[in-house]
Design a protein around this motif. Structure first.
Motif, PDB file in Angstrom:
ATOM      1  N   VAL A   4      51.179  -5.733  55.477  1.00 40.91           N
ATOM      2  CA  VAL A   4      52.052  -4.692  56.017  1.00 40.91           C
ATOM      3  C   VAL A   4      51.257  -3.723  56.890  1.00 40.91           C
ATOM      4  O   VAL A   4      51.677  -3.360  57.989  1.00 40.91           O
ATOM      5  CB  VAL A   4      52.746  -3.926  54.879  1.00 40.91           C
ATOM      6  CG1 VAL A   4      53.602  -2.795  55.441  1.00 40.91           C
ATOM      7  CG2 VAL A   4      53.606  -4.875  54.051  1.00 40.91           C
ATOM      8  N   LEU A   5      50.076  -3.320  56.411  1.00 39.93           N
ATOM      9  CA  LEU A   5      49.236  -2.401  57.187  1.00 39.93           C
ATOM     10  C   LEU A   5      48.783  -3.029  58.501  1.00 39.93           C
ATOM     11  O   LEU A   5      48.747  -2.356  59.536  1.00 39.93           O
ATOM     12  CB  LEU A   5      48.021  -1.980  56.348  1.00 39.93           C
ATOM     13  CG  LEU A   5      48.325  -1.123  55.117  1.00 39.93           C
ATOM     14  CD1 LEU A   5      47.062  -0.876  54.307  1.00 39.93           C
ATOM     15  CD2 LEU A   5      48.947   0.204  55.528  1.00 39.93           C
ATOM     16  N   LEU A   6      48.459  -4.305  58.463  1.00 34.63           N
ATOM     17  CA  LEU A   6      48.075  -5.005  59.692  1.00 34.63           C
ATOM     18  C   LEU A   6      49.233  -5.071  60.673  1.00 34.63           C
ATOM     19  O   LEU A   6      49.062  -4.883  61.883  1.00 34.63           O
ATOM     20  CB  LEU A   6      47.579  -6.421  59.367  1.00 34.63           C
ATOM     21  CG  LEU A   6      46.177  -6.529  58.760  1.00 34.63           C
ATOM     22  CD1 LEU A   6      45.877  -7.967  58.367  1.00 34.63           C
ATOM     23  CD2 LEU A   6      45.136  -6.024  59.755  1.00 34.63           C
ATOM     24  N   HIS A   7      50.416  -5.357  60.143  1.00 37.26           N
ATOM     25  CA  HIS A   7      51.604  -5.419  60.990  1.00 37.26           C
ATOM     26  C   HIS A   7      51.850  -4.077  61.679  1.00 37.26           C
ATOM     27  O   HIS A   7      52.112  -4.010  62.887  1.00 37.26           O
ATOM     28  CB  HIS A   7      52.816  -5.816  60.152  1.00 37.26           C
ATOM     29  CG  HIS A   7      54.090  -5.914  60.925  1.00 37.26           C
ATOM     30  ND1 HIS A   7      54.894  -4.810  61.184  1.00 37.26           N
ATOM     31  CD2 HIS A   7      54.708  -6.958  61.519  1.00 37.26           C
ATOM     32  CE1 HIS A   7      55.937  -5.192  61.889  1.00 37.26           C
ATOM     33  NE2 HIS A   7      55.849  -6.482  62.094  1.00 37.26           N
ATOM     34  N   ILE A  10      49.036  -3.404  64.331  1.00 38.94           N
ATOM     35  CA  ILE A  10      49.098  -4.251  65.538  1.00 38.94           C
ATOM     36  C   ILE A  10      50.306  -3.919  66.405  1.00 38.94           C
ATOM     37  O   ILE A  10      50.197  -3.786  67.625  1.00 38.94           O
ATOM     38  CB  ILE A  10      49.128  -5.742  65.135  1.00 38.94           C
ATOM     39  CG1 ILE A  10      47.797  -6.137  64.483  1.00 38.94           C
ATOM     40  CG2 ILE A  10      49.403  -6.631  66.344  1.00 38.94           C
ATOM     41  CD1 ILE A  10      47.801  -7.534  63.875  1.00 38.94           C
ATOM     42  N   PHE A  11      51.469  -3.745  65.763  1.00 38.11           N
ATOM     43  CA  PHE A  11      52.696  -3.597  66.540  1.00 38.11           C
ATOM     44  C   PHE A  11      53.141  -2.157  66.734  1.00 38.11           C
ATOM     45  O   PHE A  11      54.036  -1.897  67.554  1.00 38.11           O
ATOM     46  CB  PHE A  11      53.829  -4.394  65.885  1.00 38.11           C
ATOM     47  CG  PHE A  11      53.608  -5.880  65.924  1.00 38.11           C
ATOM     48  CD1 PHE A  11      53.814  -6.595  67.086  1.00 38.11           C
ATOM     49  CD2 PHE A  11      53.173  -6.559  64.792  1.00 38.11           C
ATOM     50  CE1 PHE A  11      53.602  -7.965  67.126  1.00 38.11           C
ATOM     51  CE2 PHE A  11      52.965  -7.918  64.825  1.00 38.11           C
ATOM     52  CZ  PHE A  11      53.174  -8.628  65.985  1.00 38.11           C
ATOM     53  N   SER A  12      52.567  -1.216  65.989  1.00 41.83           N
ATOM     54  CA  SER A  12      52.993   0.180  66.114  1.00 41.83           C
ATOM     55  C   SER A  12      51.914   1.095  66.670  1.00 41.83           C
ATOM     56  O   SER A  12      52.216   2.037  67.399  1.00 41.83           O
ATOM     57  CB  SER A  12      53.465   0.718  64.753  1.00 41.83           C
ATOM     58  OG  SER A  12      54.574  -0.009  64.279  1.00 41.83           O
ATOM     59  N   TYR A  13      50.659   0.836  66.333  1.00 40.83           N
ATOM     60  CA  TYR A  13      49.595   1.747  66.752  1.00 40.83           C
ATOM     61  C   TYR A  13      48.866   1.277  68.008  1.00 40.83           C
ATOM     62  O   TYR A  13      48.611   2.072  68.922  1.00 40.83           O
ATOM     63  CB  TYR A  13      48.593   1.953  65.611  1.00 40.83           C
ATOM     64  CG  TYR A  13      49.079   2.943  64.587  1.00 40.83           C
ATOM     65  CD1 TYR A  13      48.831   4.300  64.734  1.00 40.83           C
ATOM     66  CD2 TYR A  13      49.822   2.532  63.489  1.00 40.83           C
ATOM     67  CE1 TYR A  13      49.288   5.223  63.809  1.00 40.83           C
ATOM     68  CE2 TYR A  13      50.287   3.431  62.552  1.00 40.83           C
ATOM     69  CZ  TYR A  13      50.019   4.787  62.719  1.00 40.83           C
ATOM     70  OH  TYR A  13      50.499   5.695  61.811  1.00 40.83           O
TER      71      TYR A  13
END
Length: 287
Positions: A4-7, A10-13
């Motif tokens: 979840v943190l990777l997602h 990658i896609f938000s930050y």
């Protein structure tokens, strides 16, 4: 939590560096950042253009009104529904009602928009009922004055069941001995709900209230795009729909990014203020 943190990272930050084009005259194919003079920086030009634009007042008014209506009328509906569901003792009927209330959340906006337009057309169900009671059919799809009510009612219907899940979860964690003590003190079911259930879910209510205030300038633009038309722009055109038309379809990517960034900053400011006030006066806060 790692996936979840990777997602999120990658896609938000990572894509957040793209907000720099809000301060440029960007065209597709040009780099976001370069030191060879190919990037044309314009500062706050796009922000000023939005403030001075002919649609600024209408967009801000419509966005705030639609968001406020959904906040004012939609925030308490999931709470009331959860309280009523908590009072049901018939397990089978309770599960059926819960499942039925969740279903609209999983229906696509496209399907909901199609259903809504078929209902409110001149030959739709709503006008058929109006005629049945001796009224005159109303052109809901061309009368701007009806749009806020249509949007608010439909949005509440689609979201209230799903939004009640958090409240029901909070209620399931209430110590049953509190209800037993209230019964011994002579409290009926209504007073138990008033003095036991509501105070127990107060933290959840305040946290969700903070989030709701933080999204006060956010509307369901996707849904509005599916049900509005130029005849309804007076009350239906919001910042999100304007950005879609002018920023995406019109190719004004820098302008659209600037307006989106401005609204994000305003929403964050509202969130911060709501969180500060909640922490100070109610002792509940996100941080």
């Amino acid at each position: 939590m790692l996936p979840v943190l990777l997602h999120i990272f990658i896609f938000s930050y990572i894509p957040m560096y793209g907000v720099v084009i809000a301060f440029q005259d960007y065209y597709p194919g040009k780099p976001f950042l370069a030191f060879d003079g190919s990037v044309h920086w314009v500062g706050f030009k796009h922000f000023v253009d939005f403030f001075n634009g002919p649609y600024f007042a209408r967009l801000m008014r419509n966005t705030f009104i639609l968001s406020f209506y959904f906040f004012a009328f939609g925030f308490w509906v999931p709470i009331l529904f959860a309280l009523l569901m908590n009072e049901l003792k018939n397990g089978v009927f309770k599960k059926f009602v819960q499942t039925a209330s969740y279903l609209p959340h999983f229906i696509s906006n496209v399907v909901v928009a199609g259903m809504l337009l078929s209902f409110i057309n001149m030959d739709g169900v709503v006008n058929a009922i109006i005629e049945l009671f001796g009224g005159t059919p109303i052109s809901f799809t061309t009368e701007p004055g009806y749009f806020p009510a249509i949007y608010t009612i439909t949005s509440i219907w689609k979201s209230f069941g799903w939004s009640s899940i958090l409240y029901l979860s909070a209620m399931s964690a209430i110590d049953p001995s509190l209800y037993e003590a209230a019964k011994m003190d002579g409290a009926n079911r209504f007073k138990q709900m008033l003095h036991v259930t509501l105070p127990s879910i107060r933290p959840t209510i305040f946290i969700l209230l903070i989030f709701a205030v933080g999204s006060l300038l956010s509307t369901n633009s996707e849904f509005i795009l599916l049900i509005y038309n130029p005849a309804l722009y007076e009350t239906a055109d919001v910042i999100g729909t304007y950005l879609y038309r002018d920023g995406l379809l019109g190719g004004n990517f820098s302008f659209g990014t600037a307006v989106g960034l401005l609204i994000a900053v305003i929403n964050f400011t509202l969130l911060y203020i709501a969180n500060t006030l909640s922490r100070k006066y109610a002792d509940y806060a996100l941080w």
